[in-house]
Design an enzyme around this catalytic site. Structure first.
Site: not given
Length: 199
Positions: A15, A17
């Site tokens: 991922d 952020d």
């Protein structure tokens, strides 16, 4: 004539952020992107191990009109430059700009790529001949763990970004559970490498 079997590769799906870069709601300016401490070192460990480092990120800010795809690409360019400065690289970034309920007409879509949908991982698996079931998903949200479960990969929840908040939610709901919980991306990668060595 026999076809030579091409060995499938193992990936660490990251991922963005809250996992690689600091959490900023709807990051709309490349200058605002900051790497989480030890994230570059973690990515470098992935690179050195021969595993693929692949970012899979929902970016519904595009659909919502908060920023454009060219701005998003500038953000990703900065992330790559910051990683490169520390001897690390991402093999490829996949992003989903859609949202199923709100946004600009061209992005208003109930797609298969928005996490926990599996479209981005399926695209990466095709591009790189990845053994998804032998791979890992690392993120700070429940949807990342759901993505791992949906693809048969192992899911690791990090305590950066929304991780601690999400863990509390998981504890009360327990609809999915991570295969491992790590303080940050660096600890997650160290655990992944220990699993690979053991096995």
């Amino acid at each position: 004539m026999t076809l030579k079997m091409v060995k499938r590769r193992t990936a660490v799906f990251l991922d963005r952020d809250g996992t690689v870069s600091e959490e900023v709601d709807y990051l709309d300016n490349a200058d605002m992107l900051r790497l989480i401490p030890r994230a570059a070192e973690a990515v470098r460990l992935i690179n050195e191990s021969g595993l693929l480092a692949v970012v899979v990120t929902n970016q519904s800010g595009v659909a919502r009109g908060y920023f454009t795809e060219p701005v998003l690409k500038d953000v990703h360019k900065r992330m790559k430059l910051l990683l490169k400065a520390e001897g690390a690289h991402i093999d490829k970034i996949y992003y989903c700009p859609h949202h199923p309920e709100v946004g600009l007409p061209e992005y208003l879509l109930d797609c298969g790529c928005r996490k926990p949908g599996t479209g981005m991982i399926e695209a990466a698996a095709k591009d790189f001949r990845i053994d998804v079931k032998g791979s890992y998903v690392v993120g700070d949200k429940i949807i990342d763990i759901e993505l791992a479960h949906n693809t048969g990969a192992m899911g690791i929840l990090v305590m950066t970004g929304y991780g601690r908040e999400e863990l509390k939610s998981l504890s009360s709901q327990r609809k999915v559970w991570p295969d491992h919980i790590a303080d940050d991306l660096y600890d997650a990668v160290k655990w992944i490498l220990s699993q690979k060595e053991a096995g």
